[in-house]
Motif scaffolding. Structure first.
Motif, mmCIF file in Angstrom:
data_model
loop_
_atom_site.group_PDB
_atom_site.id
_atom_site.type_symbol
_atom_site.label_atom_id
_atom_site.label_comp_id
_atom_site.label_asym_id
_atom_site.label_seq_id
_atom_site.Cartn_x
_atom_site.Cartn_y
_atom_site.Cartn_z
ATOM 1 N N LEU A 1 0.828 -1.198 0.000
ATOM 2 C CA LEU A 1 0.000 0.000 0.000
ATOM 3 C C LEU A 1 0.866 1.252 0.000
ATOM 4 O O LEU A 1 0.599 2.215 -0.720
ATOM 5 N N LEU A 2 1.938 1.227 0.786
ATOM 6 C CA LEU A 2 2.847 2.376 0.828
ATOM 7 C C LEU A 2 3.552 2.570 -0.519
ATOM 8 O O LEU A 2 3.775 3.698 -0.954
ATOM 9 N N ALA A 3 3.903 1.452 -1.195
ATOM 10 C CA ALA A 3 4.546 1.549 -2.508
ATOM 11 C C ALA A 3 3.590 2.171 -3.521
ATOM 12 O O ALA A 3 3.971 3.048 -4.314
ATOM 13 N N ALA A 4 2.326 1.734 -3.473
ATOM 14 C CA ALA A 4 1.329 2.286 -4.388
ATOM 15 C C ALA A 4 1.087 3.759 -4.091
ATOM 16 O O ALA A 4 0.928 4.582 -5.004
ATOM 17 N N LEU A 5 1.088 4.100 -2.803
ATOM 18 C CA LEU A 5 0.886 5.496 -2.427
ATOM 19 C C LEU A 5 2.021 6.382 -2.926
ATOM 20 O O LEU A 5 1.801 7.518 -3.341
ATOM 21 N N SER A 6 3.242 5.852 -2.879
ATOM 22 C CA SER A 6 4.387 6.628 -3.365
ATOM 23 C C SER A 6 4.215 6.970 -4.838
ATOM 24 O O SER A 6 4.446 8.112 -5.263
ATOM 25 N N LYS B 1 1.314 9.531 -5.329
ATOM 26 C CA LYS B 1 1.682 10.910 -4.966
ATOM 27 C C LYS B 1 2.438 11.582 -6.118
ATOM 28 O O LYS B 1 2.266 12.773 -6.373
ATOM 29 N N GLN B 2 3.263 10.787 -6.805
ATOM 30 C CA GLN B 2 3.986 11.331 -7.964
ATOM 31 C C GLN B 2 3.003 11.666 -9.092
ATOM 32 O O GLN B 2 3.131 12.698 -9.759
ATOM 33 N N TYR B 3 2.016 10.785 -9.265
ATOM 34 C CA TYR B 3 1.011 11.044 -10.308
ATOM 35 C C TYR B 3 0.171 12.273 -9.940
ATOM 36 O O TYR B 3 -0.190 13.075 -10.815
ATOM 37 N N PHE B 4 -0.122 12.400 -8.645
ATOM 38 C CA PHE B 4 -0.885 13.561 -8.173
ATOM 39 C C PHE B 4 -0.117 14.855 -8.485
ATOM 40 O O PHE B 4 -0.691 15.843 -8.961
ATOM 41 N N THR C 1 -1.602 6.110 -13.472
ATOM 42 C CA THR C 1 -2.341 6.182 -12.204
ATOM 43 C C THR C 1 -3.515 5.195 -12.186
ATOM 44 O O THR C 1 -4.171 4.972 -13.202
ATOM 45 N N LYS C 2 -3.769 4.630 -10.992
ATOM 46 C CA LYS C 2 -4.908 3.710 -10.840
ATOM 47 C C LYS C 2 -6.072 4.378 -10.125
ATOM 48 O O LYS C 2 -7.229 4.012 -10.333
#
Length: 204
Positions: A31-36, A39-42, A70-71
């Motif tokens: 989950l943390l990897a996906a969040l990283s 955040k870049q996509y954001f 982004t997903k």
């Protein structure tokens, strides 16, 4: 749920709290990897929106390309891309249409060096009374350029001069032949036309 709502920083804080003893819980690591990534996509989507506000559509395109994987922000990505496309279309519509460029005129024909030399030599031969030599030179001139008005009228003149000198009716006939041919090939504005027409009338 937080990620689905786009609350990535809140989701990250929640994921970091997920621990088993002192270690990160198994569900928290991916989950943390996906969040990283998200955040870049954001950040890229924020850059794209800011670039479009400034009218920098090329920069916006690059930023959207960086966010394409982004997903959880697909709706925003799609909306921003549609906005960018609309701005591009508006920009194209406002661009003035350039009038077509006039065609490039063909280059002026280069004078034929051989013809120029033959004419020069023929004029000198006529000046010296060497009419037969002039006729030979001018005949060669017309072999090179069949419709050259200078060669044609001068050849008629050379035949007329030789015919007058030798009282040769055949040469006079040839002179009239080339004078008539000159009238066929010479431009309408050629100043020599009137004189040639007068010569034809008087030589009948």
């Amino acid at each position: 749920a937080l990620m689905a709502e786009g609350k990535f920083f809140d989701a990250e804080a929640t994921a970091r709290k997920c621990k088993v003893g002192e270690s990160q819980c198994p569900a928290g690591k991916p989950l943390l990897a996906a969040l990283s990534d998200e955040k870049q996509y954001f950040k890229a989507l924020e850059e794209a929106e800011a670039a479009m506000d400034k009218g920098e559509l090329a920069a916006a395109s690059r930023a959207l390309e960086n966010a394409k994987n982004t997903k959880y922000q697909r709706d925003r990505l799609t909306a921003l891309d549609q906005q960018r496309r609309k701005l591009v279309e508006e920009q194209i519509a406002k661009k003035p249409v350039e009038p077509p460029k006039p065609p490039t005129p063909p280059p002026a024909p280069m004078p034929n060096e051989k013809v120029a030399k033959l004419l020069k030599d023929a004029r000198q031969a006529i000046k010296e009374g060497q009419y037969t030599t002039a006729i030979e030179l001018l005949s060669e001139c017309l072999k090179t350029e069949k419709t050259n008005p200078d060669c044609t009228v001068l050849l008629g003149s050379a035949f007329a001069s030789r015919g007058s000198q030798d009282t040769n009716s055949k040469d006079m006939d040839k002179a009239r032949e080339y004078y008539r041919k000159f009238l066929d090939v010479a431009p309408a504005g050629d100043k020599r036309r009137a004189k040639v027409e007068e010569l034809l009338k008087t030589s009948q």
